[in-house]
Design a protein around this motif. Structure first.
Motif, PDB file in Angstrom:
ATOM      1  N   ASP A  41     -15.416   9.192 -16.705  1.00 51.15           N
ATOM      2  CA  ASP A  41     -16.258  10.447 -16.710  1.00 51.15           C
ATOM      3  C   ASP A  41     -17.672   9.823 -17.450  1.00 51.15           C
ATOM      4  O   ASP A  41     -17.548   9.320 -18.529  1.00 51.15           O
ATOM      5  CB  ASP A  41     -15.523  11.426 -17.791  1.00 51.15           C
ATOM      6  CG  ASP A  41     -16.417  12.461 -17.939  1.00 51.15           C
ATOM      7  OD1 ASP A  41     -17.488  12.763 -17.521  1.00 51.15           O
ATOM      8  OD2 ASP A  41     -15.875  13.403 -18.722  1.00 51.15           O
ATOM      9  N   ALA A  48     -11.182   9.633 -16.566  1.00 51.05           N
ATOM     10  CA  ALA A  48     -10.828  10.978 -16.249  1.00 51.05           C
ATOM     11  C   ALA A  48      -9.179  11.295 -15.785  1.00 51.05           C
ATOM     12  O   ALA A  48      -8.589  10.317 -15.325  1.00 51.05           O
ATOM     13  CB  ALA A  48     -11.460  11.411 -14.761  1.00 51.05           C
ATOM     14  N   TRP A  56     -10.002  18.494 -15.028  1.00 49.67           N
ATOM     15  CA  TRP A  56      -9.640  17.454 -14.156  1.00 49.67           C
ATOM     16  C   TRP A  56      -8.468  17.855 -13.000  1.00 49.67           C
ATOM     17  O   TRP A  56      -8.080  16.918 -12.627  1.00 49.67           O
ATOM     18  CB  TRP A  56      -9.095  15.996 -14.906  1.00 49.67           C
ATOM     19  CG  TRP A  56     -10.475  15.637 -15.660  1.00 49.67           C
ATOM     20  CD1 TRP A  56     -10.553  15.474 -16.944  1.00 49.67           C
ATOM     21  CD2 TRP A  56     -11.822  15.243 -15.123  1.00 49.67           C
ATOM     22  NE1 TRP A  56     -11.854  14.834 -17.355  1.00 49.67           N
ATOM     23  CE2 TRP A  56     -12.391  14.729 -16.315  1.00 49.67           C
ATOM     24  CE3 TRP A  56     -12.267  14.930 -13.946  1.00 49.67           C
ATOM     25  CZ2 TRP A  56     -13.789  14.169 -16.296  1.00 49.67           C
ATOM     26  CZ3 TRP A  56     -13.511  14.507 -13.652  1.00 49.67           C
ATOM     27  CH2 TRP A  56     -14.167  13.817 -14.934  1.00 49.67           C
ATOM     28  N   SER A  88     -17.670  13.401  -7.606  1.00 50.60           N
ATOM     29  CA  SER A  88     -18.701  14.064  -8.688  1.00 50.60           C
ATOM     30  C   SER A  88     -18.919  15.430  -8.351  1.00 50.60           C
ATOM     31  O   SER A  88     -18.885  16.349  -9.016  1.00 50.60           O
ATOM     32  CB  SER A  88     -19.899  12.949  -9.008  1.00 50.60           C
ATOM     33  OG  SER A  88     -19.401  11.783  -9.400  1.00 50.60           O
ATOM     34  N   ARG A  93     -18.507  17.108 -12.291  1.00 48.55           N
ATOM     35  CA  ARG A  93     -18.770  15.877 -13.680  1.00 48.55           C
ATOM     36  C   ARG A  93     -19.119  14.743 -12.823  1.00 48.55           C
ATOM     37  O   ARG A  93     -18.412  14.265 -11.741  1.00 48.55           O
ATOM     38  CB  ARG A  93     -17.629  15.918 -14.354  1.00 48.55           C
ATOM     39  CG  ARG A  93     -17.287  17.285 -15.158  1.00 48.55           C
ATOM     40  CD  ARG A  93     -16.139  16.957 -16.053  1.00 48.55           C
ATOM     41  NE  ARG A  93     -16.711  16.208 -17.177  1.00 48.55           N
ATOM     42  CZ  ARG A  93     -17.047  16.627 -18.345  1.00 48.55           C
ATOM     43  NH1 ARG A  93     -17.427  17.899 -18.384  1.00 48.55           N
ATOM     44  NH2 ARG A  93     -17.286  15.810 -19.300  1.00 48.55           N
ATOM     45  N   VAL A  95     -18.744  10.950 -11.938  1.00 44.25           N
ATOM     46  CA  VAL A  95     -17.534   9.784 -12.194  1.00 44.25           C
ATOM     47  C   VAL A  95     -18.163   8.672 -11.335  1.00 44.25           C
ATOM     48  O   VAL A  95     -18.873   8.602 -10.589  1.00 44.25           O
ATOM     49  CB  VAL A  95     -16.204  10.323 -11.724  1.00 44.25           C
ATOM     50  CG1 VAL A  95     -16.019  11.661 -12.445  1.00 44.25           C
ATOM     51  CG2 VAL A  95     -16.239  10.702 -10.336  1.00 44.25           C
TER      52      VAL A  95
END
Length: 263
Positions: A41, A48, A56, A88, A93, A95
């Protein structure tokens, strides 16, 4: 105690669904290719993990498989190949897929009882846990390089093995949670492999979540909480446990159908 190895499971990317094996090389770092990569992350610098479901849980819709050249292929819920950029976007988020464990790498673990009570979308308290405290350098293991669970324990929980993400499912008769008694003892598997059992495996919210085609199942945590709340390591409180962690004493090859004995 004796039995057989019923299933072998490998997870090339920590936190994603894994693959079924018939045979595997086992070194001090566990099954070859297991948890060699992870998603980082980029906002927090933490690995993650669906242990914090609000952020997640979507990881458990993706599958990682080892390729012929030793790389990793990730497929999404639709079976189409994907990469970190697409992940992502889907997860909301940013990653990055990494292959080296940063020093002091950590994951966030939501308090399981709060997830059960309030649901996976709720903001809950969480702890920050360092990875691999009983594992050699490298790899992205929660604690130790191998995790195993017995068929007797799976019968007791009424849940599929995939929910608990073990490397080994070993067939045993009798009552569930018999592997609790293996802590501190060695397992001899096949002609050469020997493992030392370190601790019962505390369960987080992950077994309760949707895993690919498997629907949500809160009982995967509630039942161990009712039946097998034990102290996994000195200094910890009693926690719901299912399965055990192990380290490798003597490397070797493991195959489904291998006999094992507990010394």
């Amino acid at each position: 105690m004796a039995g057989t190895v019923e299933r072998l499971r490998r997870y090339p990317v920590k936190g994603l669904l894994g693959e079924e094996l018939d045979r595997a090389e086992v070194t001090g770092r566990g099954l070859a290719g297991d948890r060699e990569r992870a998603l980082l992350d980029l906002a927090t610098g933490r690995v993650a993990s669906a242990k914090r479901p609000r952020l997640w849980s979507g990881l458990l819709g993706y599958t990682a498989r080892t390729t012929a050249d030793g790389g990793v292929a990730i497929t999404g819920p639709d079976g189409r190949g994907t990469d970190a950029q697409e992940l992502s976007a889907a997860l909301g988020r940013e990653v990055a897929l990494i292959a080296e464990r940063p020093p002091g790498a950590t994951v966030e673990r939501a308090v399981p009882e709060e997830v059960l009570a309030r649901g996976i979308a709720a903001e809950t308290d969480f702890t920050v846990n360092e990875l691999g405290r009983a594992a050699p350098d490298g790899g992205f293991f929660d604690f130790a390089p191998l995790h195993l669970i017995t068929t007797a324990t799976l019968r007791a929980t009424g849940s599929a093995a995939e929910r608990y993400r073990p490397n080994l499912v070993v067939r045993t008769e009798g009552e569930g949670y018999a592997e609790n008694a293996w802590v501190g003892r060695e397992l001899a598997i096949g002609p050469t492999l020997r493992l030392r059992v370190l601790a019962p495996t505390p369960r987080c919210a992950v077994p309760t979540l949707r895993h690919g085609a498997l629907p949500r199942r809160p009982e995967a945590l509630r039942i161990p909480a009712e039946q097998n709340r034990v102290v996994p390591l000195e200094g910890m409180p009693a926690l719901p446990c299912a399965g055990v962690y192990a380290q490798v004493v003597v490397p070797g090859v493991i195959r489904t159908g291998d006999r094992f004995t507990v010394d």
